[in-house]
Design a protein around this motif. Structure first.
Motif, PDB file in Angstrom:
ATOM      1  N   THR A 272      39.118 -20.921 -22.528  1.00  0.00           N
ATOM      2  CA  THR A 272      37.932 -20.365 -23.187  1.00  0.00           C
ATOM      3  C   THR A 272      36.677 -20.541 -22.337  1.00  0.00           C
ATOM      4  O   THR A 272      36.578 -21.471 -21.544  1.00  0.00           O
ATOM      5  CB  THR A 272      37.675 -21.054 -24.544  1.00  0.00           C
ATOM      6  N   ASP A 273      35.727 -19.613 -22.536  1.00  0.00           N
ATOM      7  CA  ASP A 273      34.467 -19.687 -21.809  1.00  0.00           C
ATOM      8  C   ASP A 273      33.492 -20.642 -22.482  1.00  0.00           C
ATOM      9  O   ASP A 273      32.592 -21.153 -21.843  1.00  0.00           O
ATOM     10  CB  ASP A 273      33.836 -18.291 -21.744  1.00  0.00           C
ATOM     11  N   VAL A 274      33.648 -20.818 -23.773  1.00  0.00           N
ATOM     12  CA  VAL A 274      32.757 -21.737 -24.501  1.00  0.00           C
ATOM     13  C   VAL A 274      33.620 -22.681 -25.332  1.00  0.00           C
ATOM     14  O   VAL A 274      34.802 -22.421 -25.546  1.00  0.00           O
ATOM     15  CB  VAL A 274      31.781 -20.979 -25.436  1.00  0.00           C
ATOM     16  N   ASP A 275      33.008 -23.756 -25.804  1.00  0.00           N
ATOM     17  CA  ASP A 275      33.769 -24.737 -26.574  1.00  0.00           C
ATOM     18  C   ASP A 275      34.444 -24.107 -27.790  1.00  0.00           C
ATOM     19  O   ASP A 275      33.882 -23.211 -28.425  1.00  0.00           O
ATOM     20  CB  ASP A 275      32.835 -25.853 -27.063  1.00  0.00           C
ATOM     21  N   ILE A 276      35.619 -24.631 -28.113  1.00  0.00           N
ATOM     22  CA  ILE A 276      36.318 -24.186 -29.329  1.00  0.00           C
ATOM     23  C   ILE A 276      35.501 -24.659 -30.521  1.00  0.00           C
ATOM     24  O   ILE A 276      35.048 -25.812 -30.553  1.00  0.00           O
ATOM     25  CB  ILE A 276      37.740 -24.771 -29.390  1.00  0.00           C
ATOM     26  N   MET A 277      35.320 -23.778 -31.480  1.00  0.00           N
ATOM     27  CA  MET A 277      34.446 -24.097 -32.611  1.00  0.00           C
ATOM     28  C   MET A 277      35.289 -24.163 -33.881  1.00  0.00           C
ATOM     29  O   MET A 277      36.193 -23.349 -34.061  1.00  0.00           O
ATOM     30  CB  MET A 277      33.426 -22.960 -32.718  1.00  0.00           C
ATOM     31  N   PRO A 278      35.016 -25.125 -34.787  1.00  0.00           N
ATOM     32  CA  PRO A 278      35.751 -25.107 -36.051  1.00  0.00           C
ATOM     33  C   PRO A 278      35.510 -23.770 -36.778  1.00  0.00           C
ATOM     34  O   PRO A 278      34.379 -23.267 -36.766  1.00  0.00           O
ATOM     35  CB  PRO A 278      35.140 -26.261 -36.844  1.00  0.00           C
ATOM     36  N   THR A 279      36.548 -23.209 -37.374  1.00  0.00           N
ATOM     37  CA  THR A 279      36.434 -21.886 -38.019  1.00  0.00           C
ATOM     38  C   THR A 279      35.247 -21.779 -38.981  1.00  0.00           C
ATOM     39  O   THR A 279      34.486 -20.806 -38.913  1.00  0.00           O
ATOM     40  CB  THR A 279      37.744 -21.551 -38.762  1.00  0.00           C
ATOM     41  N   PRO A 280      35.033 -22.759 -39.877  1.00  0.00           N
ATOM     42  CA  PRO A 280      33.899 -22.601 -40.788  1.00  0.00           C
ATOM     43  C   PRO A 280      32.555 -22.594 -40.061  1.00  0.00           C
ATOM     44  O   PRO A 280      31.607 -21.979 -40.539  1.00  0.00           O
ATOM     45  CB  PRO A 280      33.996 -23.823 -41.709  1.00  0.00           C
ATOM     46  N   ALA A 281      32.479 -23.274 -38.918  1.00  0.00           N
ATOM     47  CA  ALA A 281      31.224 -23.246 -38.158  1.00  0.00           C
ATOM     48  C   ALA A 281      30.978 -21.823 -37.655  1.00  0.00           C
ATOM     49  O   ALA A 281      29.848 -21.331 -37.664  1.00  0.00           O
ATOM     50  CB  ALA A 281      31.276 -24.229 -37.003  1.00  0.00           C
ATOM     51  N   GLY A 282      32.057 -21.136 -37.229  1.00  0.00           N
ATOM     52  CA  GLY A 282      31.939 -19.740 -36.790  1.00  0.00           C
ATOM     53  C   GLY A 282      31.525 -18.840 -37.943  1.00  0.00           C
ATOM     54  O   GLY A 282      30.648 -17.978 -37.804  1.00  0.00           O
ATOM     55  N   GLU A 283      32.158 -19.066 -39.094  1.00  0.00           N
ATOM     56  CA  GLU A 283      31.841 -18.270 -40.289  1.00  0.00           C
ATOM     57  C   GLU A 283      30.363 -18.484 -40.664  1.00  0.00           C
ATOM     58  O   GLU A 283      29.644 -17.530 -40.991  1.00  0.00           O
ATOM     59  CB  GLU A 283      32.745 -18.728 -41.427  1.00  0.00           C
ATOM     60  N   GLY A 284      29.927 -19.738 -40.587  1.00  0.00           N
ATOM     61  CA  GLY A 284      28.540 -20.074 -40.909  1.00  0.00           C
ATOM     62  C   GLY A 284      27.569 -19.389 -39.959  1.00  0.00           C
ATOM     63  O   GLY A 284      26.504 -18.920 -40.370  1.00  0.00           O
ATOM     64  N   MET A 285      27.960 -19.312 -38.686  1.00  0.00           N
ATOM     65  CA  MET A 285      27.078 -18.649 -37.717  1.00  0.00           C
ATOM     66  C   MET A 285      26.957 -17.170 -38.039  1.00  0.00           C
ATOM     67  O   MET A 285      25.892 -16.567 -37.842  1.00  0.00           O
ATOM     68  CB  MET A 285      27.635 -18.822 -36.313  1.00  0.00           C
TER      69      MET A 285
END
Lengths: 385, 615
Positions: B264-277
């Protein structure tokens, strides 16, 4: 591809079929028996073990107890060390003085004593706390099934292997147990009542029926039945038996004394004939059961394992779980045909509307009465034999 | 902004994946000739985190292979061991990023000194970072120390966040909590070969002591205080530290993640953090308050961006498949049955829900089963929002602190700052909402559960891709928004619902709606009525709303409001049931009312209204 087609594609993938529950007359079964923390392995490679053979043992650290000593003594936290009668790592007995003082020639006494046998783990002049810990307690794990030790897990345990009949349930309560199999009803539709549970069921794993009624469940627990295997259970009867309602299907730790395995589902559910036939064939044999169920990613279903005490020949070849195709035997696991058995006739590629108006991937099934029905693929499970 | 291997303006292809608990979902985006980013195609395959695979990259490769097959565009490298970045004119993508919730996501335990103050702040920080908070421990909670120790030991969290004390405030309470944790000696969930990470975000003066107590056995990271002053909450450093430790200490021990992290080019993010973004993106772009929800099979995540403040709550055991019976348990069978237009026995509904619990991947074939699941969804969302309101609260301040130090147990009562009248946008995502056969069903599920007030625009995720776009937005916000606006957000329409309790058969509002084509429609609604008017997606109408004298549409009681309303695939729903509204207690009256709404809104086929139906 258009957005609509794309959504269809997602719908297809999202609703793959439910893998079937295993109902095997003969299967090489392996069980990993592992300590929670490192310890000593008690068996050797190639050893024959019985259901209750100790496999490994260890000492689990005792429970800690926190004593807010400074507050109890009414002293500044930072001065606690001045009042200590014991030091870290000292062994202590229940009632033994840990810290305190006599003042005014013994007229005013204030002592903090140990509530347990054990040792002093921490004395903290910052928080004013003393932490004492009980002595470690021994923990032994047993073999759970009879069979042969085929692998040693250094400092952790062993792997036991056996040829066995293996049946998975859909939902269970209670942990590992073993006992003699006893079929109490040959009718897969029978509702088991209290009078079906006789005194000779004590210590046994009893099998039968579409349902154990509430009184039958209580009687089985009362007389000391080791395990119950039945088609269905009523939701509120389970709540009554446990004394609480289950929210998420993660079970196995219940302590009612009897392990329960439901093979089909909630409500009165005709027990799968193949399960019943298999249980009848092995009646009188010793079996291991475990009600532990975890329905989430990494699903864990309850199981009944009957290690073969004699050579078992089976007529048909094993059918590997290779996905559905025309001719595959399936069971429908949702209304309106819940519990019906049938054979796959076709697997249309295109999405079809069902009564709920959902557009889903479907399957055409010929039921045992000859009727042909369309059901969502997500609503059938393959019968693995 | 993250450094990428290709300048943002030169990018042509983006790949994003979400490694979910059960399914790995790839989404493929491309900049087309119109110079705008578009969603192209998806690939979905089972997640391979569990035995026998125990390597998440297998599931990712399978999902990406599907994208390759569907598009003919090569993405995996020659050995099939990674993603080709950047696009070389023929193959590869310019950006690859992923979210993950495999293995149950990030599971945390948090501690504070006072539960309602530093405990709450730590809870909000952990939730905001995308964690499931398993338990909040505080010095002043009622649990005896031995119970805390037992619980800490059995929880097996991925990480602990410790808060407590303002800078210069209490040290000893923070230290005693650290001693408890040390005594409990909790082990990380993903194996015993590494130290459990702890983020300490409490009184800075206790940092050295914390290091002495916990530094050896734990991977301790001391950061800025989450509550440096009673009036200040500073969750951002904690959120960042949680994400860093999530990568370094948690993800790197999950099967296959060490490899995936290199792809990946950026850190793996927890799914809910992605949803929140993604929810944050809606708020940023529209400059409005947003209430969002992810209704999943196991959990319900609620997000609010209110006056610039982002808060997430996760109800870890409210969901539509694995957790469906927890909704039954929490809400009670009567609250579920009250939404049904059908006369079904309690025991029957209970057994049906239990059967869904044990076979969570099955789907409703009959209308009756669909209606039952959608009734449960209303309750899951209602409870999820209730939970959210306990987290979206004003800071509990000095009064409580002084009281605690004096040994007095009184605490200020929590007050949420969320005001439904001031939330003009509601967005929903998750399988049940996305797969509802009629969009009006998902709009009414959200409406009944959240009871929006005033004029509220309703959105829903088309094909689950909010987490993907959330993580993409951290690198390329423009691309994320273009896809989001065009391909992800389905505009359901607007709900017009005045605040005020309906007490009698009275006029609740009169609405005049002038459409773009000049046509004007007028409705006078009496208490309990719900009406649907067509206004297409991206269409706009001018509404004049005159509420009854006891009702408020946003301009004050009885005062008229003129406002532009947006349409959608459902249109405009005029809801005169009052806010808050309650259903009739008497069963036949209630069912008749629900049937009336179903008919008026065309929510289900007519035959679901037939009395005595059984499946």
């Amino acid at each position: 591809m258009t957005g609509g087609e794309e959504r269809d594609k997602v719908a297809k993938e999202a609703h793959a079929y439910t893998p079937g529950l295993k109902i095997k007359e003969k299967m090489k079964t392996r069980k990993v028996r592992r300590l929670p923390i490192p310890g000593k392995v008690l068996v050797n490679l190639g050893d024959r073990v019985d259901f209750l053979t100790p496999v490994a043992e260890t000492m689990v650290p005792g429970e800690p107890t926190v004593i807010n000593a400074a507050a109890l003594l009414g002293i500044e936290r930072g001065t606690l060390m001045d009042y200590m009668q014991v030091k870290e790592a000292d062994k202590i007995k229940e009632g033994e003085r840990l810290a305190g003082f006599n003042a005014f020639f013994g007229l005013w006494k204030n002592w903090v004593t140990s509530p347990i046998d054990g040792y002093v783990e921490t004395v903290s002049p910052v928080s004013g706390q003393i932490i004492v810990r009980e002595e470690p307690t021994p923990v032994t794990i047993h073999s759970y099934i009879s069979g042969e030790v085929v692998k040693i897990l250094e400092n952790e345990g062993a792997v036991i292997e056996t040829e066995a009949a293996f049946v998975q349930g859909i939902f269970g309560i209670g942990g590992e147990a073993h006992g003699e199999l006893k079929v109490i009803s040959n009718d897969p539709d029978e509702r088991i009542k209290a009078n079906n549970i006789t005194d000779d069921c004590k210590g046994k794993i009893i099998v039968g029926g579409s349902l154990f009624e509430r009184e039958a469940l209580h009687k089985a627990v009362e007389i000391g039945v080791k395990g119950i295997v039945t088609g269905g259970i009523i939701d509120v009867d389970l709540e009554d038996l446990l004394g609480y309602e289950i929210g998420v299907a993660i079970t196995g730790e219940e302590e009612i004394g009897t392990t329960i395995i439901v093979t089909e589902g909630f409500g009165a559910m005709t027990m799968n004939l193949r399960t019943l036939e298999l249980m009848k064939k092995f009646e009188g044999e010793m079996a291991a059961i475990n009600g532990a169920t975890q329905i989430r990613a990494g699903v864990l279903r309850p199981e009944i394992i009957v290690p073969h005490s004699r050579r078992v020949e089976i007529a048909a070849d094993y059918e590997l779980a290779s996905g559905m195709k025309p001719g595959t035997r399936v069971r429908i696991i949702r209304k309106p045909y819940f519990g019906a058995l049938g054979t796959v006739v076709s697997l249309p590629v295109e999405l079809k509307f069902v009564e709920s108006e959902s557009s889903v991937r479907v399957i055409e099934v010929e039921l045992e009465n000859g009727d042909r029905v369309i059901v969502p693929r997500a609503n059938v499970e393959i019968i693995e034999t | 902004m993250t450094q990428t291997r290709m300048p943002l303006e030169d990018m042509e292809y983006i790949l994003a994946t979400d490694v979910g608990s059960t399914t790995t979902k790839a989404r493929f985006f491309k900049k087309l000739d119109d110079n705008e980013w578009h969603y192209i195609v998806s690939g979905e395959t089972p997640t391979t985190v569990e035995a026998p695979y125990e390597d998440v990259t297998m599931g990712v490769k399978n999902a990406v292979k599907e994208v390759e097959e569907l598009t003919g565009h090569k993405i995996l490298d020659e050995q099939g061991e990674g993603i080709m970045v950047p696009f070389d004119g023929e193959k590869g993508v310019d950006l690859y990023c992923t979210t993950s919730s495999a293995g149950g996501g990030l599971q945390m335990m948090v501690t504070g000194v006072i539960k309602r103050m530093t405990g709450e702040s730590a809870n909000r920080a952990a939730l905001g970072a995308g964690a499931i908070v398993m338990e909040v421990f505080a010095t002043n909670d009622k649990k005896p120390p031995y119970r805390k120790i037992q619980q800490i030991r059995s929880l097996r969290p991925d990480m602990i966040l410790m808060a407590g004390g303002t800078d210069g405030g209490t040290v000893d309470h923070v230290v005693s909590m650290a001693e408890l944790i040390k005594a409990a000696d909790p082990k990380p969930r993903l194996g015993t070969m590494y130290n459990l990470p702890i983020v300490y975000a409490g009184n800075r003066e206790a940092s050295r002591l914390m290091m002495n107590i916990l530094g050896k056995e734990f991977a301790l990271n001391c950061i800025e205080n989450i509550r440096p002053l009673l009036e200040v909450e500073n969750t951002e450093p904690a959120r960042r530290a949680i994400h860093e430790l999530f990568m370094e200490h948690v993800m790197s021990h999950a099967p296959g993640y060490d490899r995936l992290m290199k792809w990946t080019d950026v850190d793996i993010m927890p799914t809910p953090a992605g949803e929140g973004m993604a929810m944050q993106l809606i708020a940023d772009r529209t400059n409005k308050n947003v209430l969002g929800v992810g209704l999943g099979g196991a959990t319900t995540n609620v997000y609010s961006i209110f006056d610039g403040r982002f808060v997430r709550s996760v109800s870890a055991n409210l969901g539509m498949s694995y957790s469906i019976c927890n909704v039954l348990k929490e809400a009670g069978i009567k609250n579920i049955i009250r939404w049904l237009p059908l006369d079904l026995e309690e025991y029957d509904v209970r057994n049906r829900l239990r059967n869904k619990m044990i076979r969570p991947t099955t789907i409703p074939q009959t209308l009756e089963e669909l209606v039952i699941e959608q009734a449960v969804a209303r309750e899951a969302l209602r409870l999820g929002l209730e939970h959210h309101k306990t987290i979206a609260t004003t800071l509990h301040g000095a009064r409580g602190e002084v009281a605690f130090l004096r040994g007095i147990t009184t605490q200020a009562v929590a007050e949420t700052y969320l005001d439904m009248m001031k939330i003009p946008i509601i967005a929903g995502t998750g399988g049940l909402l996305s797969h509802a056969p009629r969009r009006v069903q998902s709009m009414m599920i959200l409406n009944d559960a959240f009871q929006p007030e005033g004029v509220t625009m309703m959105f829903q995720d088309s094909v689950f891709m909010m987490p993907h776009l959330g993580v993409v937005s951290t690198v390329h916000p423009e691309a994320a928004w273009q896809v989001f606006d065009r391909d992800c957000l389905v505009r359901l329409g607007s709900i017009i619902a005045p605040r005020g309790k309906v007490e009698a058969d009275e006029t609740v509002m009169e609405v005049e709606l002038e459409m773009q084509d000049g046509e004007t429609i007028r409705h006078s609604l009496r208490g309990g009525e719900v009406v649907r008017a067509d206004l297409p997606e991206r269409g706009k109408g001018e509404a004049s709303i005159r509420p009854g004298k006891e009702f408020d549409i946003g301009a004050g009681k009885g005062r008229e409001l003129s406002v532009t309303v947006e349409g959608g695939v459902v249109g405009i729903i005029l809801d005169a049931r009052g806010r808050p509204f309650s259903l009739p207690e008497e069963k036949s009256q209630r069912q008749a009312k629900i049937r009336e709404w179903i008919k008026s809104l065309k929510m289900y086929p007519e035959n679901v209204l037939d009395e005595g139906r059984r499946s």
